[in-house]
Design an enzyme around this catalytic site. Structure first.
Site, PDB file in Angstrom:
ATOM      1  N   ARG A 178      -6.412  -2.375  -8.346  1.00  0.00           N
ATOM      2  CA  ARG A 178      -5.243  -2.598  -7.194  1.00  0.00           C
ATOM      3  C   ARG A 178      -5.806  -2.476  -5.991  1.00  0.00           C
ATOM      4  O   ARG A 178      -5.390  -2.971  -5.114  1.00  0.00           O
ATOM      5  CB  ARG A 178      -4.093  -1.480  -7.740  1.00  0.00           C
ATOM      6  N   CYS A 234      -1.350   6.100  -2.277  1.00  0.00           N
ATOM      7  CA  CYS A 234      -1.411   5.518  -3.273  1.00  0.00           C
ATOM      8  C   CYS A 234      -0.381   4.151  -3.292  1.00  0.00           C
ATOM      9  O   CYS A 234      -0.555   3.687  -2.117  1.00  0.00           O
ATOM     10  CB  CYS A 234      -1.090   6.346  -4.419  1.00  0.00           C
TER      11      CYS A 234
END
Length: 278
Positions: A178, A234
């Site tokens: 990611r 995050c």
């Protein structure tokens, strides 16, 4: 251990008057599953906190997928769960601390330092044969008074101001795919905030799922030792929280959370996006 308690410790002290046990099990995309698991069985006396209903506020245009909860609403829920200034809170989940860390961080943000994670979480508790129950806890309502520590967060504007600034370290807590922008299973745009370094939050755990000790974490984060400020993010401000704990255990205290994280960052047209290695 700093911020963490062992399974035997909780078994021994879990029924002490000042201890409040918090079950934070939750699965992204299956919002009912955590409460359903709790209703089947949980650690005796544990109260349930839902990531989306209790530990976040509703999604808006900006603020990310899990905006911080309203302080007064959260304080009321903490009080209803019996948490007050004299309480020691022990939080657990079944995902290595991903969700329980959010409660740990929120309590710290509200000025309550006596909060810990259960090492190994619920799965290890059951595997060890410690007691579980489906009985709801007997709640002793209390008054929780928040003392918000604004210095523990940064806003999207503050992150933008700090991009490329010497002495500022930006930490991306998501898994490498990611971060690199190779895949993005949740958010509509892949990539990371320019200048961020990749430190996957699960690297704070060993192969058994227990937290690494202070020395091992200090080694992992050695490259950040010179930073004047460390900003952690995050996808939505949840799995950044275990990294905040890990950094603190490693002896780094100049750590701030960007609560909106990547899902907030990409909600603004024109915010720069990077892919690949930095």
């Amino acid at each position: 251990m700093k911020h963490i308690v062992s399974q035997p410790w909780l078994f021994e002290h879990g029924t002490d008057d000042h201890i409040v046990i918090a079950d934070c099990r939750f699965t992204l995309g299956k919002s009912e599953s955590g409460k359903q698991s709790y209703d089947i069985d949980h650690i005796p006396g544990a109260v349930y906190f839902d990531l989306e209903r209790d530990l976040s506020s509703p999604i808006k245009e900006h603020g990310g997928r899990h905006p911080l909860p309203d302080v007064q609403e959260l304080a009321a829920k903490l009080g209803q769960a019996g948490i007050h200034a004299g309480s020691t809170v022990v939080a657990y989940d079944d995902q290595g601390g991903a969700m329980a860390s959010r409660l740990w961080w929120l309590l710290t943000y509200l000025g309550h330092d006596k909060v810990y994670l259960l090492d190994g979480g619920y799965n290890k508790w059951k595997e060890a044969g410690y007691p579980v129950t489906d009985e709801p806890p007997i709640l002793r309502e209390a008054v929780f008074t928040p003392h918000v520590r604004e210095d523990l967060t940064v806003s999207v504007e503050q992150v933008k101001e700090r991009l490329g600034k010497p002495g500022v370290a930006l930490i991306d807590s998501r898994e490498a795919k990611r971060y690199l922008g190779i895949e993005e299973p949740i958010d509509r745009i892949a990539g990371h905030i320019p200048g961020a370094k990749s430190y996957f939050w699960k690297d704070a755990l060993d192969e058994t799922g227990a937290w690494k000790n202070e020395a091992a974490l200090a080694e992992s984060f050695d490259g950040l030792r010179q930073a004047e400020e460390i900003i952690v993010y995050c996808g939505s401000g949840v799995t950044a929280c275990p990294n905040v704990i890990a950094l603190s255990k490693a002896g780094l205290n100049n750590v701030k959370l960007y609560p909106g994280s990547w899902s907030d960052w990409i909600s603004y047209e024109g915010n720069p996006i990077a892919t690949g290695e930095e």
